[in-house]
Each structure stands twice: as structure tokens, then as C-alpha cells.
Design an enzyme around this catalytic site. Structure first.
Site, PDB file in Angstrom:
ATOM      1  N   TYR A   1     -21.857 -40.125  15.311  1.00 62.24           N
ATOM      2  CA  TYR A   1     -21.151 -41.233  14.679  1.00 62.24           C
ATOM      3  C   TYR A   1     -22.037 -41.239  13.089  1.00 62.24           C
ATOM      4  O   TYR A   1     -21.257 -41.767  12.332  1.00 62.24           O
ATOM      5  CB  TYR A   1     -20.760 -42.380  14.891  1.00 62.24           C
TER       6      TYR A   1
ATOM      7  N   SER B   1     -22.565 -47.001   7.052  1.00 64.02           N
ATOM      8  CA  SER B   1     -22.492 -48.003   7.930  1.00 64.02           C
ATOM      9  C   SER B   1     -23.543 -48.738   7.686  1.00 64.02           C
ATOM     10  O   SER B   1     -24.355 -47.338   7.446  1.00 64.02           O
ATOM     11  CB  SER B   1     -21.605 -47.050   9.170  1.00 64.02           C
TER      12      SER B   1
HETATM   13  N1  LIG Z   1     -15.924 -51.993  12.240  1.00 65.11           N
HETATM   14  C1  LIG Z   1     -17.115 -51.624  12.140  1.00 65.11           C
HETATM   15  O1  LIG Z   1     -17.567 -52.502  13.079  1.00 65.11           O
HETATM   16  C2  LIG Z   1     -17.372 -50.615  11.303  1.00 65.11           C
HETATM   17  C3  LIG Z   1     -18.864 -50.791  11.129  1.00 65.11           C
HETATM   18  C4  LIG Z   1     -19.176 -49.733  10.166  1.00 65.11           C
HETATM   19  C5  LIG Z   1     -18.091 -48.664   9.230  1.00 65.11           C
HETATM   20  N2  LIG Z   1     -17.146 -49.088   9.884  1.00 65.11           N
HETATM   21  C6  LIG Z   1     -16.141 -47.793   8.947  1.00 65.11           C
HETATM   22  O2  LIG Z   1     -15.172 -48.312   8.519  1.00 65.11           O
HETATM   23  C7  LIG Z   1     -14.606 -47.420   8.602  1.00 65.11           C
HETATM   24  C8  LIG Z   1     -12.816 -48.582   8.669  1.00 65.11           C
HETATM   25  O3  LIG Z   1     -13.247 -48.265  10.437  1.00 65.11           O
HETATM   26  P1  LIG Z   1     -12.081 -49.249  10.800  1.00 65.11           P
HETATM   27  O4  LIG Z   1     -13.447 -50.197  11.613  1.00 65.11           O
HETATM   28  O5  LIG Z   1     -11.494 -50.044  10.281  1.00 65.11           O
HETATM   29  O6  LIG Z   1     -12.104 -49.194  12.061  1.00 65.11           O
HETATM   30  P2  LIG Z   1     -10.077 -48.636  12.151  1.00 65.11           P
HETATM   31  O7  LIG Z   1      -9.577 -50.109  13.080  1.00 65.11           O
HETATM   32  O8  LIG Z   1     -10.360 -47.686  13.807  1.00 65.11           O
HETATM   33  O9  LIG Z   1      -9.651 -47.778  11.058  1.00 65.11           O
HETATM   34  C9  LIG Z   1      -9.832 -46.629  11.031  1.00 65.11           C
HETATM   35  C10 LIG Z   1      -8.821 -45.958  10.012  1.00 65.11           C
HETATM   36  O10 LIG Z   1      -9.152 -44.813  10.121  1.00 65.11           O
HETATM   37  C11 LIG Z   1      -7.579 -43.883  10.535  1.00 65.11           C
HETATM   38  N3  LIG Z   1      -8.533 -41.835  10.425  1.00 65.11           N
HETATM   39  C12 LIG Z   1      -8.900 -42.191  11.766  1.00 65.11           C
HETATM   40  N4  LIG Z   1      -8.783 -40.912  11.983  1.00 65.11           N
HETATM   41  C13 LIG Z   1      -8.067 -40.231  10.777  1.00 65.11           C
HETATM   42  C14 LIG Z   1      -7.920 -38.942  11.001  1.00 65.11           C
HETATM   43  N5  LIG Z   1      -7.790 -37.911  11.275  1.00 65.11           N
HETATM   44  N6  LIG Z   1      -6.156 -38.819   9.974  1.00 65.11           N
HETATM   45  C15 LIG Z   1      -6.295 -40.274   8.998  1.00 65.11           C
HETATM   46  N7  LIG Z   1      -7.076 -41.731   9.242  1.00 65.11           N
HETATM   47  C16 LIG Z   1      -7.547 -41.753  10.219  1.00 65.11           C
HETATM   48  C17 LIG Z   1      -6.638 -44.471  10.783  1.00 65.11           C
HETATM   49  O11 LIG Z   1      -5.294 -44.343  11.008  1.00 65.11           O
HETATM   50  P3  LIG Z   1      -4.362 -43.622  11.554  1.00 65.11           P
HETATM   51  O12 LIG Z   1      -4.777 -43.843  13.186  1.00 65.11           O
HETATM   52  O13 LIG Z   1      -3.250 -44.118  11.436  1.00 65.11           O
HETATM   53  O14 LIG Z   1      -4.954 -42.222  11.371  1.00 65.11           O
HETATM   54  C18 LIG Z   1      -7.089 -46.009  10.479  1.00 65.11           C
HETATM   55  O15 LIG Z   1      -6.402 -46.124   9.583  1.00 65.11           O
HETATM   56  C19 LIG Z   1     -14.222 -46.478   9.517  1.00 65.11           C
HETATM   57  O16 LIG Z   1     -15.016 -45.347   8.219  1.00 65.11           O
HETATM   58  C20 LIG Z   1     -15.264 -46.703  10.008  1.00 65.11           C
HETATM   59  O17 LIG Z   1     -16.754 -45.400  10.534  1.00 65.11           O
HETATM   60  C21 LIG Z   1     -16.752 -49.868  10.708  1.00 65.11           C
END
Ligand SMILES: NC(=O)c1ccc[n+]([C@@H]2O[C@H](COP(=O)([O-])OP(=O)(O)OC[C@H]3O[C@@H](n4cnc5c(N)ncnc54)[C@H](OP(=O)(O)O)[C@@H]3O)[C@@H](O)[C@H]2O)c1
Length: 251
Positions: free
Chosen positions: A152, A139
Site C-alpha cells: 500500500y 497518502s
Molecule cells: N482514510 C485514510 O486514512 C486515507 C489516508 C491516506 C490515503 N487514503 C486514500 O484515500 C482514498 C479513498 O479511501 P477512503 O479512505 O475513502 O476509503 P474507502 O471508504 O474504503 O474508499 C475506497 C473507495 O475506493 C473504491 N474502490 C476500491 N477498490 C475498487 C475497485 N477494485 N474498483 C472500483 N472502486 C474501488 C471503493 O468503492 P467500491 O467498494 O464501491 O468499489 C471506495 O469508494 C484511497 O485511495 C486511499 O488510499 C485514505
């Protein structure tokens, strides 16, 4: 990296960035395995994208991660790309009378231990391929934190440091170690409001830029940086850390 012909496991492939990456890789002729907890979404995505395989896992649970790795090893011995993308983001308050340590621990279990466990379990399989790639989503907040997401931000800073050492240790093997630090992107990571926040980058734009960059030779740094994250990533180097920190953490 070549954008076609791989067998790719994407953790956190049920929504947001992971799901969009899975669809983009699938469209480009890769065999894609998505992993997550939500069975209904795994089933829906595999039904609407024939060829995508959904495997259930809870990244907070060591036994569940071990059985995911076992399934992947036996069903997909040609796995050559691992995308460590699953993650959670939760606000925390450390200045009250009661501190919710369980929230902090769940972030570490998912974002840190989950990544270490999956990578450790699947590295031997990746190492058997003529070439392989490990992509890990960190991130922009790894580089300048936000006060209300302390664990986080620290979890992503951990990954940034760990990936540098992993890359160095694997430098004599044909395994690319790529860090993908997204900027603020429209997903439901920190709740439904996040999905429509105009301050966040539209998911489609983010994925299009990332896929284009992945198709180019990997930079020596191993970091794939979209334009929107560069100021935050380079803040300290370019002397604007204090300004960006103040913007993210108003007095
Ligand atoms: N969106 C942003 O602004 C942003 C910015 C920087 C970094 N990121 C990073 O990008 C990545 C994806 O996040 P996103 O933004 O796409 O959010 P998201 O839609 O909430 O995706 C998170 C994913 O992680 C999975 N997950 C969470 N806890 C889990 C667990 N205990 N076991 C297995 N799977 C789990 C969820 O699947 P299930 O709920 O089906 O388990 C979901 O598919 C993350 O690492 C996040 O930190 C996002």
C-alpha cells in the site's frame, strides 16, 4: 481551481473521502459522476443527490476500466476534472512461511494500474477542454511508510513519483496535475475500526480543509497538503524522518 461549473469524475466515489468529495462538489454546482463497484451505493447516492450519476467499475479489471472510460466519453464529453481516488489498503506479512502475493497484486492493480488506466483513457477528453484538472489521492504513507502495509505505502509512493513526471509532461497544456495526500482520516479503508479511530482525522474536517485549499491557487508543487499531513510529507526535509518512522514502526 474554481469550485463550481465543472464536470467531475470521482473514482472510489461510493464511500469515505471520494463520496464526501462528490457531495461537496455537487453542493457547489458541479456535475458529478461517481464510480465504484458497489451498485447499491451508486444507486443510493444518485437517488439522494439528484444530478450525481453513478457508474459501475472494477478498477482491478482493465476491460471494466475501458468501458467506464467509454461511457464517460460518450455521456460526458465535457469532462474537465478527473479525481483518481479509488484505492484499497491491506495488511501484509512478509516474514512468514507463506506470503499472500494475491493481496499485494490486488493493491497494485487497484491503486497503481487502475489510476494509470483511467488517466490514460480519459486524458484525451480532458485535453479537449479549455482547462482541466487531474487530482490523485496518494497518502502521507507515501513519504514515511508503515511496516504492516508495505505494498500500500509503495503504491502511493509510486503515484507521487509518477505524478511529478505527468505534471512536467503536461506543463505546456492547461491541465493541472494535483496530488492529494491525506493524513490518517476516519473512513472504512482498513476496516470498520478505522472509521471511529480517534487518532484519525474526522472526515468532515478533512474535506472542509481540502475544499478550501482547492479553492486557492494550486501551489507550484501541485500538492494540496492539509495541516495534519505536513509533518509526514516534509519529514525528510525537516529532519524528523527517523522520529516519525519510529512512531509508525515501533521496534
Ligand atoms: N482514510 C485514510 O486514512 C486515507 C489516508 C491516506 C490515503 N487514503 C486514500 O484515500 C482514498 C479513498 O479511501 P477512503 O479512505 O475513502 O476509503 P474507502 O471508504 O474504503 O474508499 C475506497 C473507495 O475506493 C473504491 N474502490 C476500491 N477498490 C475498487 C475497485 N477494485 N474498483 C472500483 N472502486 C474501488 C471503493 O468503492 P467500491 O467498494 O464501491 O468499489 C471506495 O469508494 C484511497 O485511495 C486511499 O488510499 C485514505
Amino acid at each position: 481551481m474554481q469550485l463550481t461549473g465543472h464536470t467531475i469524475l470521482i473514482t472510489g466515489g461510493t464511500s469515505g473521502i471520494g463520496r464526501a468529495l462528490a457531495e461537496a462538489f455537487h453542493q457547489r454546482g458541479n456535475r458529478v459522476i461517481i464510480a465504484g463497484r458497489r451498485r447499491a451505493l451508486l444507486d443510493e447516492i444518485s437517488a439522494t443527490h439528484p444530478g450525481i450519476c453513478g457508474l459501475q467499475v472494477d478498477m482491478q479489471n482493465a476491460a471494466s476500466v475501458a468501458s467506464l472510460a467509454e461511457e464517460v466519453r460518450s455521456l460526458f464529453p465535457d469532462l474537465d476534472v478527473l479525481v483518481n481516488n479509488a484505492g484499497i489498503s491491506r495488511e501484509e506479512t512478509w516474514d512468514g512461511d507463506v506470503i499472500d502475493i494475491d493481496t499485494s497484486l490486488s493493491i497494485i492493480e487497484t491503486n497503481v494500474l487502475g489510476v494509470l488506466r483511467v488517466t490514460a483513457a480519459l486524458l484525451p477528453t480532458l485535453a479537449k477542454q479549455p482547462s482541466a484538472t487531474i487530482i490523485t489521492t496518494t497518502s502521507g504513507l507515501a513519504f514515511v511508510p508503515r511496516f504492516n502495509y508495505p505494498t500500500y505505502c509503495a503504491s502511493k509512493a509510486f503515484l507521487h513519483s509518477w505524478l511529478q513526471s505527468l505534471r512536467h509532461q503536461l506543463r505546456h497544456k492547461p491541465i493541472d496535475v494535483i496530488e492529494l495526500p491525506p493524513p490518517y482520516v476516519q473512513t472504512e479503508l482498513s476496516g470498520p475500526q478505522h472509521l471511529s479511530d480517534p487518532a484519525a482525522m474526522p472526515l468532515g474536517d478533512y474535506i472542509a480543509e481540502v475544499v478550501a485549499l482547492l479553492g486557492e491557487p494550486t501551489p507550484d508543487s501541485g500538492e494540496i497538503l492539509v495541516e495534519r499531513v505536513k509533518a509526514q510529507r516534509m519529514a525528510e526535509r525537516s529532519g524528523v524522518y527517523a522520529q516519525i518512522y519510529a512512531k509508525l514502526n515501533p521496534a
